[in-house]
Every structure is written in C-alpha cells, then in structure tokens.
Scaffold this motif. Sequence first.
Motif, PDB file in Angstrom:
ATOM      1  N   ALA A  35       0.604  46.853  60.236  1.00  0.00           N
ATOM      2  CA  ALA A  35       1.294  46.656  61.520  1.00  0.00           C
ATOM      3  C   ALA A  35       2.793  46.950  61.421  1.00  0.00           C
ATOM      4  O   ALA A  35       3.559  46.573  62.305  1.00  0.00           O
ATOM      5  CB  ALA A  35       1.071  45.226  62.013  1.00  0.00           C
ATOM      6  N   ASN A  37       4.547  49.635  61.905  1.00  0.00           N
ATOM      7  CA  ASN A  37       5.168  50.429  62.983  1.00  0.00           C
ATOM      8  C   ASN A  37       5.483  49.580  64.213  1.00  0.00           C
ATOM      9  O   ASN A  37       6.336  49.930  65.015  1.00  0.00           O
ATOM     10  CB  ASN A  37       4.256  51.594  63.390  1.00  0.00           C
ATOM     11  CG  ASN A  37       4.266  52.695  62.358  1.00  0.00           C
ATOM     12  OD1 ASN A  37       5.262  52.870  61.648  1.00  0.00           O
ATOM     13  ND2 ASN A  37       3.176  53.420  62.249  1.00  0.00           N
ATOM     14  N   THR A  38       4.780  48.484  64.370  1.00  0.00           N
ATOM     15  CA  THR A  38       5.023  47.573  65.493  1.00  0.00           C
ATOM     16  C   THR A  38       6.053  46.517  65.117  1.00  0.00           C
ATOM     17  O   THR A  38       7.018  46.283  65.843  1.00  0.00           O
ATOM     18  CB  THR A  38       3.706  46.846  65.887  1.00  0.00           C
ATOM     19  OG1 THR A  38       2.708  47.823  66.107  1.00  0.00           O
ATOM     20  CG2 THR A  38       3.890  45.993  67.122  1.00  0.00           C
ATOM     21  N   ARG A  42      10.350  45.725  65.831  1.00  0.00           N
ATOM     22  CA  ARG A  42      10.579  44.521  66.668  1.00  0.00           C
ATOM     23  C   ARG A  42      11.587  43.572  66.027  1.00  0.00           C
ATOM     24  O   ARG A  42      12.349  42.894  66.730  1.00  0.00           O
ATOM     25  CB  ARG A  42       9.250  43.805  66.950  1.00  0.00           C
ATOM     26  CG  ARG A  42       8.582  44.417  68.188  1.00  0.00           C
ATOM     27  CD  ARG A  42       7.476  43.573  68.729  1.00  0.00           C
ATOM     28  NE  ARG A  42       7.827  42.172  68.926  1.00  0.00           N
ATOM     29  CZ  ARG A  42       6.944  41.193  68.990  1.00  0.00           C
ATOM     30  NH1 ARG A  42       5.670  41.465  68.855  1.00  0.00           N
ATOM     31  NH2 ARG A  42       7.338  39.959  69.182  1.00  0.00           N
TER      32      ARG A  42
END
Length: 103
Positions: A35, A37-38, A42
């Motif tokens: 995860a 890339n997310t 963020r």
Amino acid sequence: MEVIYSGLFATPERVAQIAEDEDVDAVALSLLNGAHNTLFPRVVKELHKKGIKDVLVLGGGVIPEEDKKGLEKSGVSGVFGPGTPLSTIIDHVSTGVAKLRKI
Ligand code: B12
C-alpha cells in the motif's frame, strides 16, 4: 540520532501528529503490504496540512522499482529496499536533513 518508534499500523494522520509533537527532522516509513503508493504520499500530505515542509520523508520495504519515481514525485525523498547498505541510508538522512534545514 535519536529514534522515536511510532509502533505498528499508525495512520498517516497519527504519523504526522507524532512528527509535529516531537519536532522531528525525518520520518522513516516501513511498509511491506503493497500500500506504499497510497500511504506514503498521504503521510507527506498530512505533514503539509500541518505546514511541515522541512521534514525529510523516506521509506523502505519491498517496493517495486517502477513505483519509486512516483513516490519521489509525491515528496518521498528516497526508498530503500532489502540489501541497502546502512551507510547509504545514513548518508541519505544526514544530507537530506541538512539540506532541508539549510545547515
Ligand atoms: C514475512 C512476510 C510477511 C509476514 C510479516 C511478518 C512481519 N511481522 O513482518 C506476514 C505473513 C504477516 C505477511 C503478511 C502480508 N504480506 Co508479506 N511478506 C513477508 C516476506 C516473505 C518477508 C518480509 C521480511 O520480513 N523480509 C525481511 C526483512 C529484513 O526485510 P525488509 O522488511 O524488506 O526490510 C529491509 C529493507 O526493505 C529495508 N527497509 C525496510 N523498511 C525500511 C524503512 C526505512 C525507512 C528504510 C530506510 C529501509 C527499510 O531495510 C531492511 C533490511 O535490509 C515478504 C517477501 C520478501 N521476499 O521480502 C512478503 C511480502 C512483503 N508480503 C507481501 C504482501 C502482499 C503481504 C500481505 C498484504 C498479504 C495479504 N494479502 O494479506 C500481508 C500484509 C500484512 C500487513 N498488514 O502488512 C508482498 C508485498 C508486495 C508489495 N510490496 O507490493 C511481499 C513482497 C511478498 C510478495 N512478493 O508478494 N508477510
């Protein structure tokens, strides 16, 4: 260097809050579940929301080569996978933090 361990499964908001509370020079993220890339971008976003732009954000874990450019574009200064010599990471943190803090 003093290291503050934020524990497992901290949310991006929590990581940014710790970074602000502890006035850190760098945020080092480790992610192995795909995860990155997310979640890495963020964390950068949450720091920026707080007006924090002089903190080095770097990451590590099993990150596919083709994802590295996009992560760097989103504000992650570098991504270091298995087998990276510790000296490479230390150099990256030292020079990156000095640049951001203009020491
Ligand atoms: C053991 C393992 C697990 C264990 C984790 C145990 C644990 N507590 O860590 C368990 C079984 C729980 C697991 C679960 C999952 N896993 Co898994 N797992 C692995 C495995 C086999 C080994 C990971 C490992 O420990 N390596 C040894 C350590 C020493 O290496 P490392 O963590 O990579 O760290 C090195 C560098 O990356 C770097 N580094 C790491 N972090 C950081 C941070 C910074 C700041 C820096 C500078 C450097 C750095 O330094 C370390 C030393 O060189 C890998 C496959 C592999 N070959 O790596 C898959 C792997 C990581 N898993 C994977 C996946 C997909 C999952 C799951 C999402 C599966 C699922 N669908 O549920 C879940 C996610 C769970 C979660 N919530 O995170 C994928 C990730 C794919 C990706 N990145 O796109 C991998 C690569 C397998 C694969 N080929 O598909 N996993």
